[in-house]
Design a protein around this motif. Structure first.
Motif, short mmCIF file in Angstrom:
data_model
loop_
_atom_site.label_atom_id
_atom_site.label_comp_id
_atom_site.label_asym_id
_atom_site.label_seq_id
_atom_site.Cartn_x
_atom_site.Cartn_y
_atom_site.Cartn_z
N PHE A 1 0.86 -1.19 0.00
CA PHE A 1 0.00 0.00 0.00
C PHE A 1 0.89 1.24 0.00
N LEU A 2 1.83 1.24 -0.93
CA LEU A 2 2.84 2.29 -0.99
C LEU A 2 2.26 3.64 -1.39
N GLU B 1 0.74 -3.71 -5.87
CA GLU B 1 0.27 -2.50 -5.20
C GLU B 1 -1.25 -2.48 -5.14
N GLN B 2 -1.77 -2.44 -3.91
CA GLN B 2 -3.21 -2.45 -3.71
C GLN B 2 -3.78 -1.09 -3.29
N GLN C 1 9.71 4.31 -5.63
CA GLN C 1 10.71 4.41 -4.55
C GLN C 1 10.47 3.35 -3.49
N GLY C 2 9.19 3.13 -3.18
CA GLY C 2 8.84 2.11 -2.19
C GLY C 2 9.21 0.71 -2.66
N LEU C 3 8.96 0.41 -3.93
CA LEU C 3 9.31 -0.91 -4.46
C LEU C 3 10.82 -1.14 -4.44
N GLU C 4 11.57 -0.10 -4.77
CA GLU C 4 13.03 -0.25 -4.72
C GLU C 4 13.50 -0.53 -3.29
N GLY D 1 18.88 -12.54 -0.07
CA GLY D 1 19.20 -13.17 -1.34
C GLY D 1 17.98 -13.46 -2.18
N MET D 2 16.91 -12.67 -1.97
CA MET D 2 15.65 -12.86 -2.68
C MET D 2 15.38 -11.67 -3.60
N ALA D 3 14.37 -11.81 -4.45
CA ALA D 3 13.98 -10.72 -5.35
C ALA D 3 12.48 -10.50 -5.26
N ILE D 4 12.05 -9.24 -5.43
CA ILE D 4 10.61 -9.00 -5.56
C ILE D 4 10.24 -9.06 -7.04
N VAL D 5 9.10 -9.67 -7.32
CA VAL D 5 8.58 -9.74 -8.70
C VAL D 5 7.24 -9.01 -8.69
N TYR D 6 7.15 -7.94 -9.46
CA TYR D 6 5.94 -7.13 -9.42
C TYR D 6 4.84 -7.77 -10.26
N HIS D 7 3.64 -7.89 -9.67
CA HIS D 7 2.50 -8.52 -10.33
C HIS D 7 1.56 -7.42 -10.89
N HIS D 8 1.70 -7.16 -12.20
CA HIS D 8 0.69 -6.33 -12.88
C HIS D 8 -0.65 -7.06 -12.75
#
Length: 302
Positions: free
Chosen positions: A77-78, A109-110, A139-142, A152-159
């Motif tokens: 909820f950025l 992002e909701q 900025q929040g996602l970064e 050692g993980m990555a975020i994957v953004y879900h359109h």
């Protein structure tokens, strides 16, 4: 290395019990869900609302069925809440997934999202972010990406349908405004086609940043009905707009070829939120697995 060893196939529990509408599939137990996934030939799962949240308990259930955790959804909820709120919830989510051995964290992002609203038209009332909201989001996602990187993980953004990042232009803006080292992309065939986007173009443009894939199909007549009737996203789900690969309008052959040719390594998760009373989850999971196996065989013979 063959494509089969680079790509692993999982299944999402949303076909058994819907997280947004728990009344869909309320009769289906957690153990039935994961047992039928394994029986249908999958080796991974995402996490639903009936799954135990204690890592050791969950591992025991999954390991005896030959299943691993591929990832799990996180609502950010950025654009609408103080960053600290999202940060604290994210760290808890990250640590749970890390304990389960997952490598990626699905983030969507909701803020202003209409996807969970039963009476809001998904196309007509889709949110559009302001420039300042885009700044908060990127900025929040970064920052979340940096937190994921600590483990050692990555975020994957879900359109996603009904959110501020749904269309090609919105995906482009998100990718252009974030660092590839901090923000990766989830590629979801169903949401792209439902929205009217070209999945092959999106895949080829961002293949170097795609670290997680959802395969879902679309029933073309129902997608048109949802748009014409100004239905909500949830009404569309209940009507059956989504189905498994090979059962709808999407030609997965060129998509699978593009995925394999790109050298993709990671999960492809079959996800089709349907009413399990209308679409038996095991039957459809098996149908999808057989279709994917045939696609893989064709692609490797070409």
């Amino acid at each position: 290395m063959s494509a089969e060893t680079k790509i692993t196939f999982g299944c999402a529990p949303i076909a058994w019990t819907n997280d947004d509408m728990p009344e869909l599939g309320s009769e289906n137990s957690f153990e039935q869900c994961i047992s039928e996934m394994a029986l249908a030939g999958y080796t991974g799962t995402e996490i639903g609302n009936k799954y135990p949240r204690d890592p050791e308990t969950l591992k025991n259930y999954l390991e005896i069925r030959g299943l691993q955790v591929a990832s799990a959804w996180f609502s950010s909820f950025l654009t609408t809440k103080p960053f600290e709120e999202t940060k604290q919830a994210f760290i808890e989510h990250r640590d749970f997934l890390h304990a389960m051995g997952a490598k990626v964290i699905v983030v969507s992002e909701q803020g202003h999202s209409v996807q969970g609203q039963m009476d809001t038209p998904v196309f007509k009332e889709k949110p559009v972010f302001t420039d300042s909201e885009w700044d908060l989001l990127t900025q929040g996602l970064e920052a979340l990406g940096e937190l994921a990187g600590e483990k050692g993980m990555a975020i994957v953004y879900h359109h996603h349908m009904g959110t501020g990042v749904q269309t090609t232009a919105e995906i482009d803006r998100l990718m252009e405004s974030t660092s590839p080292e901090k923000v990766s992309l989830l590629f979801d065939t169903g949401h792209l086609v439902f929205s009217g986007e070209n999945p092959i173009e999106i895949y080829q443009k961002y293949q170097s940043r795609i670290k997680h894939i959802h395969f879902k199909d679309i029933r073309e007549s129902l997608a048109k009905e949802v748009k014409d009737n100004q239905d909500s996203f949830l009404v569309g789900v209940k009507k059956g707009v989504f189905t498994v690969p090979g059962d709808g309008m999407i030609d997965f052959d060129p998509i699978m070829k593009a995925v394999i040719e790109s050298g993709y390594e990671g999960w492809i998760v079959v996800e089709a939120e349907q009413d399990p009373a209308k679409a038996n989850p095991f039957e459809y999971a098996l149908k999808a697995r057989k279709y994917i196996d045939s696609l893989m065989q064709q692609t490797q013979l070409v």
